[in-house]
Scaffold this active site. Structure first.
Site, mmCIF file in Angstrom:
data_model
loop_
_atom_site.group_PDB
_atom_site.id
_atom_site.type_symbol
_atom_site.label_atom_id
_atom_site.label_comp_id
_atom_site.label_asym_id
_atom_site.label_seq_id
_atom_site.Cartn_x
_atom_site.Cartn_y
_atom_site.Cartn_z
ATOM 1 N N LYS A 200 0.858 -1.188 0.000
ATOM 2 C CA LYS A 200 0.000 0.000 0.000
ATOM 3 C C LYS A 200 0.889 1.231 0.000
ATOM 4 C CE LYS A 200 -3.516 2.385 2.621
ATOM 5 N NZ LYS A 200 -4.531 2.295 3.652
ATOM 6 N N LYS A 253 -2.195 -1.534 -3.863
ATOM 7 C CA LYS A 253 -3.078 -0.359 -3.793
ATOM 8 C C LYS A 253 -2.246 0.906 -3.834
ATOM 9 C CE LYS A 253 -6.045 1.969 -0.604
ATOM 10 N NZ LYS A 253 -6.252 2.145 0.789
HETATM 11 C C1 PBG Z 1 -7.636 3.174 5.522
HETATM 12 C C2 PBG Z 1 -7.880 3.072 4.065
HETATM 13 C C3 PBG Z 1 -7.688 4.051 3.080
HETATM 14 C C4 PBG Z 1 -8.154 3.498 1.892
HETATM 15 C C5 PBG Z 1 -8.577 2.214 2.165
HETATM 16 N N1 PBG Z 1 -8.388 1.962 3.518
HETATM 17 C C6 PBG Z 1 -7.182 5.427 3.176
HETATM 18 C C7 PBG Z 1 -5.791 5.713 3.539
HETATM 19 O O1 PBG Z 1 -4.970 4.844 3.788
HETATM 20 O O2 PBG Z 1 -5.510 6.898 3.628
HETATM 21 C C8 PBG Z 1 -8.189 4.196 0.553
HETATM 22 C C9 PBG Z 1 -9.281 3.774 -0.354
HETATM 23 C C10 PBG Z 1 -9.548 4.693 -1.496
HETATM 24 O O3 PBG Z 1 -8.893 5.727 -1.696
HETATM 25 O O4 PBG Z 1 -10.492 4.370 -2.236
HETATM 26 N N2 PBG Z 1 -6.333 2.899 5.916
HETATM 27 ZN ZN ZN Z 2 -5.890 3.662 7.999
#
Ligand code: PBG
Ligand code: ZN
Length: 332
Positions: A200, A253
């Protein structure tokens, strides 16, 4: 120059039937997971401004929307909670009266076949908006990794107790997959699957999501725990660790700017590989489509097909209901 005439390549593209026969990648509704936002209260269906067509639903209306989505053939949803109250430790995220608890119970009752995946992270529930336990000293702050692991494990357990089929830790703390696996197994939830947000990235593409979930950090950013967009070898190390710790499905992601990462993860591990077509990717398509600058349906289908071609087995996307409809009629 090729030694054969160019028609040799074109021959197989000359009719729709031939194109169907030789198509290498096939998108299916079975691949799709629909992310949904569930909020406290009742009879609420609040549009998310930066994500046209997406809403925050209270539990009662979430069930209605899920029924619609299931009728379209979608088999799985990913749930994010928007609690009434937030505190530094994100307590509402692992409470048995919390919004996610109620949502899982209600969905399981109404739609027993629906696969329920829950996002496991603190940022939606913490007052500071970080994904873990924050220790502040003056202007500086750190996120306490190990303390966070206890809370994430607790959250995953509560989700499993409510009936979640899959838990998806998205925090990027070190060791959280192992901690969650131990906790689940220790309480008789050996069958609950872990889908880890393994690679991520610290991405600007999450902008609209942070509006949607009200989870923008109040200070600092997430670069200390999310990955540097420039790195792919590091992504493989992250994925390797999560698999060692017990991840069943690994996720990359965001998706669009990271197609090479999807490919590398799939080829290296040959594990079920998910990609998350995130909020900013969705918002860009919607904005351009609203201006009629692009053909939304074709752009979405091409993009989702691209994820599969890159190696994704599962696709998390806000386009899921539309794509499910379009798949029935889409011809390329
Ligand atoms: C929480 C989370 C996020 C997303 C999914 N789970 C946001 C982040 O990490 O800031 C992003 C999903 C999206 O942008 O559609 N940790
Ligand atoms: Zn988070």
């Amino acid at each position: 120059m090729p030694s054969f005439p160019i028609t040799r390549l074109r021959r197989l593209r000359s009719t729709p039937t031939l194109r169907r026969l030789v198509r290498e990648t096939r998108l299916s509704v079975d691949d799709l997971i629909y992310p949904m936002f569930v909020r406290y209260g009742s009879k609420a269906r609040i549009p998310i401004k930066s994500m046209p067509g997406q809403h925050q639903f209270s539990v009662d209306l979430l069930v209605k929307e899920a029924e619609r989505v299931v009728k379209l053939g979608i088999g799985a949803v990913l749930l994010f909670g928007i609690p009434r109250t937030k505190d530094p430790l994100g307590k509402s995220g692992y409470s048995k009266t919390g919004v996610i608890w109620k949502a899982i119970k209600a969905l399981k009752k109404a739609l027993p076949e629906l696969c329920i995946i829950t996002d496991v992270c603190l940022c939606e529930y913490t007052s500071h908006g970080h994904c873990g336990v924050v220790i502040k000293s003056g202007k500086e702050f750190t996120v306490d990794n190990d303390e966070t692991l206890d809370l994430l494990s607790k959250m995953a357990l509560v989700h499993a107790q409510a009936g979640a089929d899959v838990v998806a830790p998205s925090d990027m703390m070190d060791g959280r997959v192992g901690a969650i696996r131990d906790t689940l197994d220790g309480h008789g939830f050996e069958n609950v699957v872990i889908m880890s947000y393994a690679a991520k990235y610290a991405s600007a593409y999450y902008g609209p999501f942070r509006d949607a979930a009200g989870s923008a950090p109040k200070f600092g950013d997430r670069r200390a725990y999310q990955m540097d967009p420039a790195n792919v070898r590091e992504a493989l190390r992250e994925v390797a660790l999560d698999i060692e710790e017990g991840a069943d499905i690994v996720m990359v992601k965001p998706a669009l700017a990271y197609m090479d990462v999807i490919r590398a993860v799939k080829e290296t591990f040959e594990y079920p590989t998910a990609c998350y077509n995130v909020s900013g990717e969705f918002a860009m398509v919607k904005a351009a489509a609203a201006k009629k600058w692009i053909d939304e349906k074709r752009v979405v289908m091409e993009t989702l097909t691209g994820f599969k071609r890159a190696g994704a087995d599962l696709i998390l996307t806000y386009h899921a209901p539309d794509a499910a409809k379009w798949m029935k009629s889409y011809k390329s």
